[in-house]
Design an enzyme around this catalytic site. Sequence first.
Site, short mmCIF file in Angstrom:
data_model
loop_
_atom_site.label_atom_id
_atom_site.label_comp_id
_atom_site.label_asym_id
_atom_site.label_seq_id
_atom_site.Cartn_x
_atom_site.Cartn_y
_atom_site.Cartn_z
N PRO A 101 -29.98 8.50 -12.44
CA PRO A 101 -29.21 9.51 -11.73
C PRO A 101 -30.24 10.45 -11.20
O PRO A 101 -31.21 10.99 -11.78
CB PRO A 101 -28.64 10.04 -12.63
CG PRO A 101 -28.31 9.03 -13.79
CD PRO A 101 -29.60 8.28 -13.76
N ALA A 104 -30.72 14.88 -12.43
CA ALA A 104 -30.06 14.90 -13.61
C ALA A 104 -30.81 15.09 -15.08
O ALA A 104 -30.31 14.85 -16.15
CB ALA A 104 -29.20 13.40 -13.73
N GLY A 105 -32.08 15.45 -14.79
CA GLY A 105 -32.88 15.62 -15.83
C GLY A 105 -33.67 14.41 -16.70
O GLY A 105 -34.00 14.33 -17.72
N LEU A 106 -33.19 13.21 -15.77
CA LEU A 106 -33.85 12.08 -16.33
C LEU A 106 -35.13 11.52 -15.78
O LEU A 106 -35.52 10.37 -15.74
CB LEU A 106 -32.85 10.86 -16.12
CG LEU A 106 -31.39 11.12 -17.16
CD1 LEU A 106 -30.47 9.90 -16.90
CD2 LEU A 106 -32.00 11.39 -18.71
N GLY A 107 -35.64 12.59 -14.79
CA GLY A 107 -36.98 11.94 -14.39
C GLY A 107 -37.01 11.01 -13.21
O GLY A 107 -37.90 10.54 -12.91
N SER A 108 -35.97 11.12 -12.34
CA SER A 108 -35.94 9.91 -11.34
C SER A 108 -36.99 10.41 -10.42
O SER A 108 -37.47 9.38 -9.96
CB SER A 108 -34.51 10.42 -10.68
OG SER A 108 -34.54 10.52 -9.26
N ALA A 110 -39.97 11.67 -10.63
CA ALA A 110 -41.52 11.17 -11.16
C ALA A 110 -41.62 9.67 -11.51
O ALA A 110 -42.38 9.02 -11.11
CB ALA A 110 -41.51 11.79 -12.57
N ALA A 111 -40.44 9.12 -11.73
CA ALA A 111 -40.23 7.73 -12.00
C ALA A 111 -40.48 6.89 -10.61
O ALA A 111 -41.40 5.97 -10.35
CB ALA A 111 -39.03 7.12 -12.57
N ASP A 152 -42.92 15.29 -17.16
CA ASP A 152 -42.17 14.13 -16.52
C ASP A 152 -43.32 12.96 -16.17
O ASP A 152 -43.07 11.57 -16.67
CB ASP A 152 -41.28 14.32 -15.29
CG ASP A 152 -40.10 15.00 -15.86
OD1 ASP A 152 -40.03 15.77 -16.80
OD2 ASP A 152 -39.10 15.05 -14.90
#
Length: 312
Positions: A101, A104-108, A110-111, A152
Amino acid sequence: MPAISASAPGKVILFGEHAVVYGQPAIAVPVHQVAARAVISPMIKAATGKIHINAPQVGVDADLARLSQNDPLAAAVRGALEALHIQEPPAFKLRVTSTIPLAAGLGSGAAVSVAIVRAVSAFLGRAFSEEQVSALAFEVEKLHHGTPSGIDNTVITYAKPVYFVKGEPNQTFLVGKPFTLLIADTGIPSPTRVAVGDVRSIWEKQPDRYDKIFAGIGDIVRKARSAIESGANESLGQLMEENHALLQQLDVSSPELDKLVGAAKAAGAQGAKLSGGGRGGNTIALANGNLEVVEQALLSAGAKGVIQTQVQ
Ligand code: PMV
């Protein structure tokens, strides 16, 4: 030349967000249930140097030459090419997709950068070291975040639990006893740049007060590292509670985040806290043994989705 594909996981911060920007340690772990993917296919008939980027989820479908210096996807491609000293690569098309997402703090962000940098270097037959991948993704993080700590890009590149201190060499560490986290999404997008900027404003007004809060978070992170390494997972819940309370003092929580944290606790989670920039985004809850009950409670309290992940 065949098509090349590369991917990178999401991440959550277990302890230490925000304080990490001010030199305190933080702990983050990869989340393999979600990922970003970059696929590069050669465009045999196109002129050398032509690069087309297609990323439907963020509405990008354009030649690299037409994308601005601030576009993060373009910046990842340009950064990789510059690092390889290649100005005119064979023409290619890059397609970027992600199940992480956004905001959302899930590192989108950087990924996506890590996946692109890896795909470009693999396509050109010149694989980067992990250190180079992380450093290139960090440059792109600056466009997303303003003043990122670098956590991240580090955890996502190495795809292992990391104990991170800004500006210091990466430290991965071993998890003594695996544990399960429930990651619950408020569904509220929250750009990290805004929360980080707001924390900087209050810190600038009262540095002594906020430096104490950052130091308190640093103490929690050090205790959490020892607990995780020695398998003393029963003490992590309390540490999560304490960390969340300090994040509330930084004014980065929100009614929705507090509601999810409260619901997880009421349903029997050992601990819960917001994770990442805050305001919106995700909470994490430690819920070994009673996962289904806590997951249901999170959904009833408004979570738009819950991801179960094992830290190991
Ligand atoms: O990308 P997020 O939302 O997980 O936030 C990163 C964590 C912060 O500490 C808030 C910022 C940073 O650069 O470390």
